[in-house]
Design a protein around this motif. Structure first.
Motif, PDB file in Angstrom:
ATOM      1  N   HIS A 282       4.417  -0.369  10.418  1.00 41.55           N
ATOM      2  CA  HIS A 282       4.824  -1.758  10.242  1.00 41.55           C
ATOM      3  C   HIS A 282       3.704  -2.637  10.780  1.00 41.55           C
ATOM      4  CE1 HIS A 282       8.951  -0.453   9.404  1.00 41.55           C
ATOM      5  NE2 HIS A 282       8.781   0.395  10.412  1.00 41.55           N
TER       6      HIS A 282
ATOM      7  N   ALA B  54       4.362  -7.578   1.565  1.00 39.16           N
ATOM      8  CA  ALA B  54       4.182  -7.418   3.010  1.00 39.16           C
ATOM      9  C   ALA B  54       2.917  -6.621   3.301  1.00 39.16           C
ATOM     10  CB  ALA B  54       5.390  -6.705   3.604  1.00 39.16           C
TER      11      ALA B  54
ATOM     12  N   LYS C 204      -8.044 -11.355  10.673  1.00 32.68           N
ATOM     13  CA  LYS C 204      -6.711 -10.737  10.719  1.00 32.68           C
ATOM     14  C   LYS C 204      -6.807  -9.247  10.459  1.00 32.68           C
ATOM     15  CE  LYS C 204      -4.912 -13.838   7.920  1.00 32.68           C
ATOM     16  NZ  LYS C 204      -3.975 -14.586   7.061  1.00 32.68           N
TER      17      LYS C 204
ATOM     18  N   ASN D 192      -1.374  -4.560   0.651  1.00 30.22           N
ATOM     19  CA  ASN D 192      -0.055  -5.158   0.521  1.00 30.22           C
ATOM     20  C   ASN D 192       0.889  -4.197  -0.181  1.00 30.22           C
ATOM     21  OD1 ASN D 192      -2.059  -7.709   0.351  1.00 30.22           O
ATOM     22  ND2 ASN D 192      -0.184  -8.187   1.446  1.00 30.22           N
TER      23      ASN D 192
ATOM     24  N   THR E  19       2.268  -6.806  11.112  1.00 29.07           N
ATOM     25  CA  THR E  19       2.403  -8.242  10.925  1.00 29.07           C
ATOM     26  C   THR E  19       1.094  -8.913  11.330  1.00 29.07           C
ATOM     27  OG1 THR E  19       3.754 -10.199  11.345  1.00 29.07           O
ATOM     28  CG2 THR E  19       3.469  -8.682  13.177  1.00 29.07           C
TER      29      THR E  19
ATOM     30  N   THR F 193      -1.032 -12.837  11.640  1.00 27.30           N
ATOM     31  CA  THR F 193      -0.929 -14.293  11.674  1.00 27.30           C
ATOM     32  C   THR F 193      -2.261 -14.866  12.143  1.00 27.30           C
ATOM     33  OG1 THR F 193       0.445 -16.157  12.393  1.00 27.30           O
ATOM     34  CG2 THR F 193      -0.078 -14.483  14.056  1.00 27.30           C
TER      35      THR F 193
ATOM     36  N   SER G 258      -1.303  -4.148  19.617  1.00 25.78           N
ATOM     37  CA  SER G 258      -1.520  -5.543  19.249  1.00 25.78           C
ATOM     38  C   SER G 258      -2.977  -5.899  19.506  1.00 25.78           C
ATOM     39  CB  SER G 258      -0.601  -6.468  20.052  1.00 25.78           C
ATOM     40  OG  SER G 258      -0.978  -6.491  21.407  1.00 25.78           O
TER      41      SER G 258
ATOM     42  N   THR H  75       0.575  -3.875   5.029  1.00 25.14           N
ATOM     43  CA  THR H  75       0.724  -2.562   5.642  1.00 25.14           C
ATOM     44  C   THR H  75      -0.663  -1.946   5.706  1.00 25.14           C
ATOM     45  OG1 THR H  75       1.988  -0.497   5.656  1.00 25.14           O
ATOM     46  CG2 THR H  75       1.252  -1.317   3.493  1.00 25.14           C
TER      47      THR H  75
END
Length: 134
Positions: free
Chosen positions: A112, A86, A52, A81, A114, A116, A7, A88
């Protein structure tokens, strides 16, 4: 099975300061052509878009356990995308080699991702899953 987890939290204003100070030199050193094109289509949120992606690169480098050493470079990690929309990662060079080295025989690595953001922060999480193919 999970073979990697990473992260990162990135300050959007820090990315804006790098854009202001170094301009395209910073963008070309860190981001892929696809990432730069996406950011250009978002002029009012360009720094957030890039922040991001910067966080995603950092999160991946943590997930594979190297940071930006042992041949893993930022430009080898690109946010793209999937057909579903999604996010990747598209990996090349040392980033791809490190992922391949981590993946157990008879398995396929699936990344995977994500992303934000909520100004002034951008965040990314990466989970690397090994799926048995045999």
């Amino acid at each position: 099975m999970i073979i990697g987890l990473g992260s990162d939290l990135c300050n959007i204003e820090r990315i804006q300061a790098s854009l202001d100070r170094f301009g395209t030199r910073f963008e070309q050193r860190v981001f892929t052509e696809i990432e730069r094109a996406k950011a250009e289509r978002r002029p009012f949120t360009k720094a957030g878009t890039l922040a991001k992606r910067f966080a995603a690169k950092e999160a991946f480098s943590k997930a594979v356990g190297t940071g930006f050493k042992r041949g893993v470079f930022m430009k080898d990690i690109g946010v793209v995308n999937a057909p579903s929309g999604a996010p990747t990662l598209a990996l090349t060079g040392g980033a791809r080699a490190r992922l391949d080295a981590l993946t157990p025989a008879g398995h396929l690595a699936v990344v995977h991702l994500t992303l934000t953001d909520d100004h002034p922060w951008a965040q990314a999480f990466v989970v690397i899953e090994a799926i048995r193919t045999e």
